[in-house]
Design a protein around this motif. Sequence first.
Motif, PDB file in Angstrom:
ATOM      1  N   GLY A 102       0.847  -1.449   0.265  1.00  0.00           N
ATOM      2  CA  GLY A 102       0.096  -0.188   0.283  1.00  0.00           C
ATOM      3  C   GLY A 102       0.893   1.439  -0.300  1.00  0.00           C
ATOM      4  N   GLU A 103       2.279   0.748  -0.067  1.00  0.00           N
ATOM      5  CA  GLU A 103       3.586   2.312   0.018  1.00  0.00           C
ATOM      6  C   GLU A 103       3.465   2.786  -1.122  1.00  0.00           C
ATOM      7  OE1 GLU A 103       6.406   2.610   3.764  1.00  0.00           O
ATOM      8  OE2 GLU A 103       6.136   0.316   2.572  1.00  0.00           O
ATOM      9  N   ASN A 104       3.479   2.381  -1.823  1.00  0.00           N
ATOM     10  CA  ASN A 104       3.164   3.028  -3.642  1.00  0.00           C
ATOM     11  C   ASN A 104       2.408   3.406  -4.113  1.00  0.00           C
ATOM     12  OD1 ASN A 104       4.061   3.367  -5.723  1.00  0.00           O
ATOM     13  ND2 ASN A 104       5.446   1.223  -6.627  1.00  0.00           N
ATOM     14  N   LEU A 105       1.511   4.995  -4.490  1.00  0.00           N
ATOM     15  CA  LEU A 105       1.170   4.984  -4.837  1.00  0.00           C
ATOM     16  C   LEU A 105       1.113   5.460  -6.245  1.00  0.00           C
ATOM     17  CD1 LEU A 105      -0.175   7.691  -1.899  1.00  0.00           C
ATOM     18  CD2 LEU A 105      -0.800   5.246  -2.442  1.00  0.00           C
ATOM     19  N   TRP A 106       1.544   5.586  -7.515  1.00  0.00           N
ATOM     20  CA  TRP A 106       2.041   6.260  -8.064  1.00  0.00           C
ATOM     21  C   TRP A 106       1.067   5.580  -9.350  1.00  0.00           C
ATOM     22  CZ3 TRP A 106       2.395   4.969 -13.560  1.00  0.00           C
ATOM     23  CH2 TRP A 106       3.158   5.536 -14.267  1.00  0.00           C
ATOM     24  N   GLU A 130      -0.224  15.774 -17.520  1.00  0.00           N
ATOM     25  CA  GLU A 130       0.418  14.315 -18.696  1.00  0.00           C
ATOM     26  C   GLU A 130       2.284  14.126 -18.387  1.00  0.00           C
ATOM     27  OE1 GLU A 130      -1.675  12.388 -21.354  1.00  0.00           O
ATOM     28  OE2 GLU A 130      -3.019  11.725 -19.995  1.00  0.00           O
ATOM     29  N   ASP A 131       2.338  15.802 -18.701  1.00  0.00           N
ATOM     30  CA  ASP A 131       3.547  15.919 -18.946  1.00  0.00           C
ATOM     31  C   ASP A 131       4.005  16.123 -17.928  1.00  0.00           C
ATOM     32  OD1 ASP A 131       3.193  16.070 -22.054  1.00  0.00           O
ATOM     33  OD2 ASP A 131       2.465  17.952 -21.585  1.00  0.00           O
ATOM     34  N   GLU A 132       3.718  16.520 -16.459  1.00  0.00           N
ATOM     35  CA  GLU A 132       5.063  16.206 -15.572  1.00  0.00           C
ATOM     36  C   GLU A 132       4.609  15.551 -14.517  1.00  0.00           C
ATOM     37  OE1 GLU A 132       5.360  21.592 -14.983  1.00  0.00           O
ATOM     38  OE2 GLU A 132       3.746  20.228 -14.267  1.00  0.00           O
ATOM     39  N   TRP A 133       4.361  14.304 -14.877  1.00  0.00           N
ATOM     40  CA  TRP A 133       3.678  13.124 -13.764  1.00  0.00           C
ATOM     41  C   TRP A 133       5.389  12.966 -13.200  1.00  0.00           C
ATOM     42  CZ3 TRP A 133      -0.766  12.749 -13.578  1.00  0.00           C
ATOM     43  CH2 TRP A 133      -1.531  11.723 -12.310  1.00  0.00           C
ATOM     44  N   PRO A 134       5.267  12.548 -11.555  1.00  0.00           N
ATOM     45  CA  PRO A 134       5.871  12.370 -11.435  1.00  0.00           C
ATOM     46  C   PRO A 134       6.806  10.967 -11.445  1.00  0.00           C
ATOM     47  CG  PRO A 134       4.389  11.880  -9.392  1.00  0.00           C
ATOM     48  CD  PRO A 134       3.984  12.261 -10.938  1.00  0.00           C
ATOM     49  N   HIS A 135       7.651  10.985 -11.521  1.00  0.00           N
ATOM     50  CA  HIS A 135       8.617   9.662 -12.024  1.00  0.00           C
ATOM     51  C   HIS A 135       8.539   7.973 -10.052  1.00  0.00           C
ATOM     52  CE1 HIS A 135      11.933   6.707 -11.360  1.00  0.00           C
ATOM     53  NE2 HIS A 135      12.255   6.719 -13.089  1.00  0.00           N
ATOM     54  N   THR A 136       7.820   8.123  -8.846  1.00  0.00           N
ATOM     55  CA  THR A 136       7.805   7.817  -8.045  1.00  0.00           C
ATOM     56  C   THR A 136       6.697   8.419  -6.882  1.00  0.00           C
ATOM     57  OG1 THR A 136       9.022   8.112  -6.760  1.00  0.00           O
ATOM     58  CG2 THR A 136      10.146   6.892  -7.939  1.00  0.00           C
ATOM     59  N   ALA A 137       5.799   8.006  -6.056  1.00  0.00           N
ATOM     60  CA  ALA A 137       5.026   8.029  -5.675  1.00  0.00           C
ATOM     61  C   ALA A 137       4.455   7.244  -4.398  1.00  0.00           C
ATOM     62  CB  ALA A 137       3.811   8.306  -6.014  1.00  0.00           C
ATOM     63  N   TRP A 138       5.305   8.078  -2.923  1.00  0.00           N
ATOM     64  CA  TRP A 138       5.477   6.531  -2.387  1.00  0.00           C
ATOM     65  C   TRP A 138       4.355   7.514  -0.840  1.00  0.00           C
ATOM     66  CZ3 TRP A 138       6.978   3.416  -3.632  1.00  0.00           C
ATOM     67  CH2 TRP A 138       7.789   2.554  -4.456  1.00  0.00           C
ATOM     68  N   PHE A 278       3.384  16.095   0.334  1.00  0.00           N
ATOM     69  CA  PHE A 278       2.191  16.141   0.392  1.00  0.00           C
ATOM     70  C   PHE A 278       1.015  15.151   1.251  1.00  0.00           C
ATOM     71  CE2 PHE A 278       3.280  17.002  -3.697  1.00  0.00           C
ATOM     72  CZ  PHE A 278       3.247  18.461  -4.063  1.00  0.00           C
ATOM     73  N   ALA A 279      -0.020  16.572   2.254  1.00  0.00           N
ATOM     74  CA  ALA A 279      -0.600  15.813   3.786  1.00  0.00           C
ATOM     75  C   ALA A 279      -1.828  15.104   2.667  1.00  0.00           C
ATOM     76  CB  ALA A 279      -0.946  16.432   4.520  1.00  0.00           C
ATOM     77  N   ILE A 280      -2.117  14.182   2.924  1.00  0.00           N
ATOM     78  CA  ILE A 280      -3.844  13.440   2.210  1.00  0.00           C
ATOM     79  C   ILE A 280      -4.652  12.702   3.420  1.00  0.00           C
ATOM     80  CG2 ILE A 280      -2.841  13.626   0.049  1.00  0.00           C
ATOM     81  CD1 ILE A 280      -3.165  10.378   0.527  1.00  0.00           C
ATOM     82  N   PRO A 281      -5.709  12.708   3.730  1.00  0.00           N
ATOM     83  CA  PRO A 281      -7.106  12.468   4.494  1.00  0.00           C
ATOM     84  C   PRO A 281      -6.074  10.336   4.192  1.00  0.00           C
ATOM     85  CG  PRO A 281      -7.640  13.312   2.879  1.00  0.00           C
ATOM     86  CD  PRO A 281      -6.286  13.543   2.470  1.00  0.00           C
ATOM     87  N   ALA A 282      -6.103  10.522   5.884  1.00  0.00           N
ATOM     88  CA  ALA A 282      -5.780   8.985   5.852  1.00  0.00           C
ATOM     89  C   ALA A 282      -6.349   8.250   5.582  1.00  0.00           C
ATOM     90  CB  ALA A 282      -4.542   8.997   7.167  1.00  0.00           C
ATOM     91  N   GLU A 283      -7.728   8.273   5.897  1.00  0.00           N
ATOM     92  CA  GLU A 283      -8.343   7.132   5.509  1.00  0.00           C
ATOM     93  C   GLU A 283      -8.625   6.891   3.573  1.00  0.00           C
ATOM     94  OE1 GLU A 283     -11.456  11.351   4.941  1.00  0.00           O
ATOM     95  OE2 GLU A 283      -9.224   9.773   6.595  1.00  0.00           O
ATOM     96  N   LEU A 284      -7.938   7.754   3.066  1.00  0.00           N
ATOM     97  CA  LEU A 284      -7.514   7.520   1.368  1.00  0.00           C
ATOM     98  C   LEU A 284      -5.780   6.442   1.167  1.00  0.00           C
ATOM     99  CD1 LEU A 284      -7.823  10.447  -0.212  1.00  0.00           C
ATOM    100  CD2 LEU A 284      -9.541   9.249   0.124  1.00  0.00           C
ATOM    101  N   LEU A 285      -5.847   5.896   2.254  1.00  0.00           N
ATOM    102  CA  LEU A 285      -4.349   5.465   1.993  1.00  0.00           C
ATOM    103  C   LEU A 285      -5.134   4.113   2.767  1.00  0.00           C
ATOM    104  CD1 LEU A 285      -1.432   7.196   3.748  1.00  0.00           C
ATOM    105  CD2 LEU A 285      -2.403   7.163   2.006  1.00  0.00           C
TER     106      LEU A 285
END
Length: 300
Positions: A102-106, A130-138, A278-285
């Motif tokens: 669940g840590e990989n959010l890409w 789309e042109d500035e999509w991140p390389h990774t998201a964790w 970035f901070a997001i609502p924990a219930e979305l993780l």
Amino acid sequence: MTTPLADAALLAAGASAGGVLDPTDESVDAAYLDLREDSQDVALYKIRQVGVAFGPRLYLQERLRLVIACGELPPHLPAAALAEKFSVHPEGGGPMIATVHGENLWDRLEELMVAGCEFRNASSGLPLHEDEWPHTAWAPAGPAVVAKAFVAGARVVIARFVTPDAVSAALAAAEMGLPVAEQPTGDVLLKFSTGVELRVVLPLEVNADWFENRLPEDVRARCTLEQTTDARLLTIVSAEDDWSLFEIARRITLAAPAGTLRHPLYDQVVWKFEESRFAIPAELLEFGYDLRPAAEWLEG
């Protein structure tokens, strides 16, 4: 209340000949191995050495717990590498190992943005497109999922980016049988590529003529060759995600005089990144874990 953590790598480094820690030494209840910044090869090497060091203790000391933050290395790989060094008994199956998922959010970024999370590019500050999509998201795993894995019987927990503070809180909660209070928000770390770099140190005795005479003009135009007091430094830098740098590395490796290079240069092409949190609502993780005896991780 938190539980003190020992550094698993330093314990393994200080082990006696053969790399095995004294299995009767009960001075350490919990250890943490931080591999978040290590390359895959280095991470797997450290994991195997820690497996050798801790194997006998995990069999004999029921209170001992080990947590590994494996970074971008897929957690099933360290689980198998550890199990390989645990001298798994065919009947008992070996120590229980849990891998957190669940840590990989890409693959979930678009879903999260639809849910109202606003991620922005590190450089422009503008919302992602789309042109500035991140390389990774964790999203680093919090203490709740680690505590649940321990309560379920894990002796080893492997997560990508779990922090020492989260591990200490999880251990304390599991020890006391208390639930972990969830935080209202969770952190998300995005990494954006800012370019590619190839930097090679060549022996001083290497004549610069080979560089001029052996390489095509389009390759030479990308390179700089700088002489220091004891070596020559070959550098190529690109400000974009330039995969052609791997082709250039291939050509230079082929053109270099025999004995000049110790390793193929494509191994030395390095991606450069900048990070945004970035901070997001924990219930979305959506964290969970996969718990198996060591023998089952060996079987894949």
